[in-house]
Design a protein around this motif. Structure first.
Motif, PDB file in Angstrom:
ATOM      1  N   LEU A  24       0.829  -1.205   0.000  1.00  0.00           N
ATOM      2  CA  LEU A  24       0.000   0.000   0.000  1.00  0.00           C
ATOM      3  C   LEU A  24       0.865   1.258   0.000  1.00  0.00           C
ATOM      4  N   LEU A  25       1.918   1.241   0.830  1.00  0.00           N
ATOM      5  CA  LEU A  25       2.803   2.405   0.911  1.00  0.00           C
ATOM      6  C   LEU A  25       3.500   2.655  -0.424  1.00  0.00           C
ATOM      7  N   ALA A  26       3.954   1.573  -1.050  1.00  0.00           N
ATOM      8  CA  ALA A  26       4.629   1.708  -2.346  1.00  0.00           C
ATOM      9  C   ALA A  26       3.671   2.321  -3.364  1.00  0.00           C
ATOM     10  N   ALA A  27       2.403   1.879  -3.326  1.00  0.00           N
ATOM     11  CA  ALA A  27       1.399   2.429  -4.242  1.00  0.00           C
ATOM     12  C   ALA A  27       1.164   3.908  -3.935  1.00  0.00           C
ATOM     13  N   PHE A  28       1.038   4.220  -2.654  1.00  0.00           N
ATOM     14  CA  PHE A  28       0.830   5.600  -2.204  1.00  0.00           C
ATOM     15  C   PHE A  28       1.978   6.494  -2.690  1.00  0.00           C
ATOM     16  N   ALA A  29       3.192   5.934  -2.696  1.00  0.00           N
ATOM     17  CA  ALA A  29       4.359   6.722  -3.104  1.00  0.00           C
ATOM     18  C   ALA A  29       4.317   7.063  -4.583  1.00  0.00           C
ATOM     19  N   ILE A  30       3.891   6.111  -5.423  1.00  0.00           N
ATOM     20  CA  ILE A  30       4.007   6.401  -6.863  1.00  0.00           C
ATOM     21  C   ILE A  30       2.700   6.837  -7.532  1.00  0.00           C
ATOM     22  N   LEU A  31       1.565   6.643  -6.864  1.00  0.00           N
ATOM     23  CA  LEU A  31       0.303   7.015  -7.522  1.00  0.00           C
ATOM     24  C   LEU A  31       0.243   8.482  -7.973  1.00  0.00           C
ATOM     25  N   PRO A  32       0.730   9.434  -7.153  1.00  0.00           N
ATOM     26  CA  PRO A  32       0.705  10.820  -7.644  1.00  0.00           C
ATOM     27  C   PRO A  32       1.510  10.999  -8.931  1.00  0.00           C
ATOM     28  N   ILE A  33       2.622  10.258  -9.044  1.00  0.00           N
ATOM     29  CA  ILE A  33       3.447  10.385 -10.242  1.00  0.00           C
ATOM     30  C   ILE A  33       2.725   9.751 -11.436  1.00  0.00           C
ATOM     31  N   VAL A  34       1.996   8.678 -11.162  1.00  0.00           N
ATOM     32  CA  VAL A  34       1.194   8.054 -12.223  1.00  0.00           C
ATOM     33  C   VAL A  34       0.127   9.036 -12.717  1.00  0.00           C
ATOM     34  N   LEU A  35      -0.467   9.772 -11.756  1.00  0.00           N
ATOM     35  CA  LEU A  35      -1.480  10.750 -12.162  1.00  0.00           C
ATOM     36  C   LEU A  35      -0.872  11.827 -13.059  1.00  0.00           C
ATOM     37  N   LEU A  36       0.359  12.227 -12.708  1.00  0.00           N
ATOM     38  CA  LEU A  36       1.062  13.227 -13.521  1.00  0.00           C
ATOM     39  C   LEU A  36       1.255  12.702 -14.950  1.00  0.00           C
ATOM     40  N   LEU A  37       1.671  11.442 -15.030  1.00  0.00           N
ATOM     41  CA  LEU A  37       1.907  10.837 -16.348  1.00  0.00           C
ATOM     42  C   LEU A  37       0.608  10.746 -17.144  1.00  0.00           C
ATOM     43  N   ILE A  38      -0.450  10.206 -16.508  1.00  0.00           N
ATOM     44  CA  ILE A  38      -1.738  10.082 -17.216  1.00  0.00           C
ATOM     45  C   ILE A  38      -2.269  11.467 -17.555  1.00  0.00           C
ATOM     46  N   GLY A  39      -2.125  12.401 -16.620  1.00  0.00           N
ATOM     47  CA  GLY A  39      -2.573  13.771 -16.849  1.00  0.00           C
ATOM     48  C   GLY A  39      -1.914  14.378 -18.067  1.00  0.00           C
ATOM     49  N   SER A  40      -0.618  14.078 -18.244  1.00  0.00           N
ATOM     50  CA  SER A  40       0.105  14.656 -19.375  1.00  0.00           C
ATOM     51  C   SER A  40      -0.369  14.055 -20.697  1.00  0.00           C
ATOM     52  N   PHE A  41      -0.974  12.849 -20.641  1.00  0.00           N
ATOM     53  CA  PHE A  41      -1.483  12.207 -21.851  1.00  0.00           C
ATOM     54  C   PHE A  41      -2.994  12.382 -22.014  1.00  0.00           C
ATOM     55  N   THR A  42      -3.596  13.227 -21.151  1.00  0.00           N
ATOM     56  CA  THR A  42      -5.030  13.456 -21.257  1.00  0.00           C
ATOM     57  C   THR A  42      -5.309  14.542 -22.292  1.00  0.00           C
ATOM     58  N   ASP A  43      -6.373  14.366 -23.016  1.00  0.00           N
ATOM     59  CA  ASP A  43      -6.807  15.399 -23.953  1.00  0.00           C
ATOM     60  C   ASP A  43      -7.123  16.672 -23.175  1.00  0.00           C
ATOM     61  N   ASN A  44      -6.638  17.817 -23.654  1.00  0.00           N
ATOM     62  CA  ASN A  44      -6.743  19.043 -22.859  1.00  0.00           C
ATOM     63  C   ASN A  44      -8.190  19.440 -22.556  1.00  0.00           C
TER      64      ASN A  44
END
Lengths: 297, 310
Positions: free
Chosen positions: A17-37
């Motif tokens: 859970l902690l490992a997921a908590f650590a990287i999930l915000p970065i995953v959001l950044l990545l997905i966010g950057s690939f989201t249609d504006n």
């Protein structure tokens, strides 16, 4: 032993859970950057956006002169800074490791004084703007704060004394090798583990630094030295400025002059990508740097 | 005899001359970067006038400090700095030790390496980048929290960057997110230094896992906990500038709960050109900081002499 097994399951679940908590915000950044504006503006950033797009990265490629320059500056400052810092630190620590060096006590005293007391950011600012003028030069990023720190010196100096001095070094001296030769050909190669450890920490420090630029590079004359971090910081400032202006005047936000929200996420992701890619290669030294440095840092 | 001694002395200096030359760049750097700014603290006691220069400006005595503390801003920023530090220190110990103990229970080397790798990643990020991460969650219009959590629950979006009451919680979460891996690794490196003999003997005696943690791990971690605690207390007047400046995006409306001494000094110096107030706050922080560090070290020297800094 049943209890041991229960503990193991608990440990693995919590750490997962902690490992997921650590990287999930970065995953959001990545997905966010690939989201249609438009999608991002309508639905907000989401782990499951309804429409993906590579538009943000195409924009970055179009704007590569600015962002590529920032990248180049980041690489340049990280490489130069780490090299110069390692050299100065190793040479200084080498001398300090010699117990019967005349004047060692005084030098050690100065070093400890710097670890204990600092004049504060305002007086440092005046030193670097009025006496040693680094403002709006490459040195603004290189010199303040990072080149030498007392803790690293003590670490390297202890390493020299415990793992390097003695045997071969004495033999080389008897053979008439010069001090410089002994330092370069024997002491430095033998202390690669500790130098790699502090080198990795220093490189990360330079790569991630934005404070030196904040204080010593002005938006008018220092811009050609902006690193990727400083570009991101400047975008933040512009967004804040426009938002506060819009709020003051009761207008809707006119964002035409700043990169769109998904582009900003893409630039941020591009900023951390090299560190993430290189991470597996330097992880060993990074962990070591934390465990040796943490206690007294 | 004296002739001999002088010769020996001369030989030693010639012998060590290359060493001094090698130490020179480091020494010059310490003078520029650290020693000169120590003399710079006089700015706080001056009525700075650039036409006269720093050295020749008129003395102001403690006027600058009086203004700073009369403004009422000093109280809030000191309260914020100390308050956050206390919370961070306590949570850091509890969570750091807990995570370290859990790491020690993992048997699979691969899994352990994976956990360490992931929880240290936030430590590789600059606070500029972290401010972007937080913004992706909290932006009033495009943030994940307002759009994907609050809205489906029927709660209208919160304007996070104008509401100071939420920030103690937000900043605590961000700080823990960023630093927990780092802290846990420090404790973990102490735990793996503990001899396995203790645990084997305890297991043979039928001690449960919890008893082993309580009676072996925690007591042997205590010195590290104490050292880290005291060192953190020694830095209690310093705050992480990145966390408090970048993450709340330096929004004036949030200052009530986000402005620490470092943020105040930056804004007073760079945005308001208020040299009197910024230097007073900065010098106050240096002096009080040095005092707490010396006091903390004195305590360490009493408790664990081998861990004292000096």
């Amino acid at each position: 032993m049943v209890q041991g097994k229960g503990m193991r399951i608990l440990a693995n679940s919590v750490l997962t859970l902690l490992a997921a908590f650590a990287i999930l915000p970065i995953v959001l950044l990545l997905i966010g950057s690939f989201t249609d504006n438009t999608t991002a503006l309508q639905e907000g950033f989401s782990y499951f956006p309804s429409k993906l797009s590579g538009e943000a990265y195409r924009y970055i490629l179009d704007q590569w002169t600015t962002i590529g320059k920032g990248y180049l500056n980041t690489i340049l400052i990280s490489a130069t800074g780490t090299a110069v810092s390692l050299l100065i630190t190793a040479m200084f620590s080498y001398g300090l490791a010699i117990r019967d060096l005349p004047g060692r006590g005084i030098i050690m005293g100065i070093l400890l004084l710097t670890m204990l007391f600092n004049g504060g950011i305002v007086s440092q600012f005046f030193v670097y703007t009025n006496f040693i003028r680094v403002k709006d030069t490459f040195f603004a990023l290189l010199v303040p704060n990072f080149l030498l720190n007392g803790f690293n010196v003590i670490l390297v100096s202890n390493y020299f004394r415990n793992n390097v001095f003695g045997g071969i070094l004495e033999a080389a001296k008897i053979d008439g090798a010069s001090e410089y030769r002994i330092f370069w050909k024997i002491a430095v190669p033998l202390s690669v583990p500790i130098l790699a450890t502090i080198g990795v920490m220093t490189a990360i420090g330079y790569w991630n630094d934005w404070t030196n630029g904040l204080y010593y590079l002005s938006a008018r004359d220092g811009k050609q030295y902006y690193t990727i971090q400083l570009i991101l910081n400047e975008i933040n400032n512009n967004v804040n400025f426009l938002a506060s202006r819009a709020a003051e005047m009761g207008l809707t936000l006119d964002t035409s002059s700043i990169p769109s929200t998904t582009v900003r996420m893409a630039i941020a992701f591009v900023g951390i990508l090299p560190v993430l890619v290189a991470y597996p290669f330097f992880q060993k030294y990074f962990v070591k740097g934390i465990s040796v440095g943490g206690l007294k840092g | 005899m004296t002739e001999n001694k002088r010769k020996r002395q001369a030989r030693r200096i010639i012998q060590y001359l290359p060493i001094y030359i090698m130490m020179l760049p480091g020494l010059i750097y310490l003078v520029i970067n650290n020693i000169l700014p120590m003399f710079g603290v006089i700015i706080a006691f001056k009525n700075l006038d650039f036409r006269k220069g720093i050295l020749f400006s008129d003395w102001a005595g403690f006027e600058n400090f009086r203004f700073l503390f009369a403004s009422g801003e000093a109280f809030k920023m000191i309260r914020n700095t100390l308050g956050y530090n206390i919370v961070f220190i306590v949570l850091g110990i509890i969570m750091g030790v807990a995570v370290a103990i859990l790491m020690n229970e993992v048997r699979s080397k691969l899994a352990l390496k994976a956990y360490q790798t992931f929880i240290l990643i936030p430590n590789l990020m600059s606070f500029v980048i972290i401010s972007y991460l937080v913004y992706a969650f909290l932006a009033p219009d495009t943030g994940l929290v307002n759009n994907s959590i609050l809205e489906p629950l029927g709660i209208s979006g919160i304007s996070w960057y104008t509401k100071p009451e939420y920030w103690p919680l937000i900043l605590t979460i961000v700080n823990m997110w960023q630093s927990i891996g780092f802290t846990a690794i420090i404790y973990y490196s102490t735990i793996i230094g503990i001899s396995t003999d203790y645990y084997e003997a305890a297991t043979l005696d039928g001690a449960s896992k919890w008893q082993q943690i309580k009676n072996i791990t925690l007591p042997l971690l205590k010195p590290t906990i104490i050292t880290l605690f005291i060192l953190n207390v020694g830095h209690i007047f310093n705050s992480n500038f990145g966390l408090f400046y970048q993450v709340p995006r330096n929004q004036g409306m949030l200052y009530e709960t986000t402005r620490t001494i470092d943020v105040y000094v930056y804004n007073a110096l760079m945005n308001n050109n208020d040299y009197a107030m910024s230097s007073a706050a900065s010098v106050f922080q240096s002096f009080v900081g040095a005092f707490t560090l010396i006091a903390a070290n004195m305590i360490i020297r009493k408790v664990r002499p081998e861990d004292s800094l000096f």
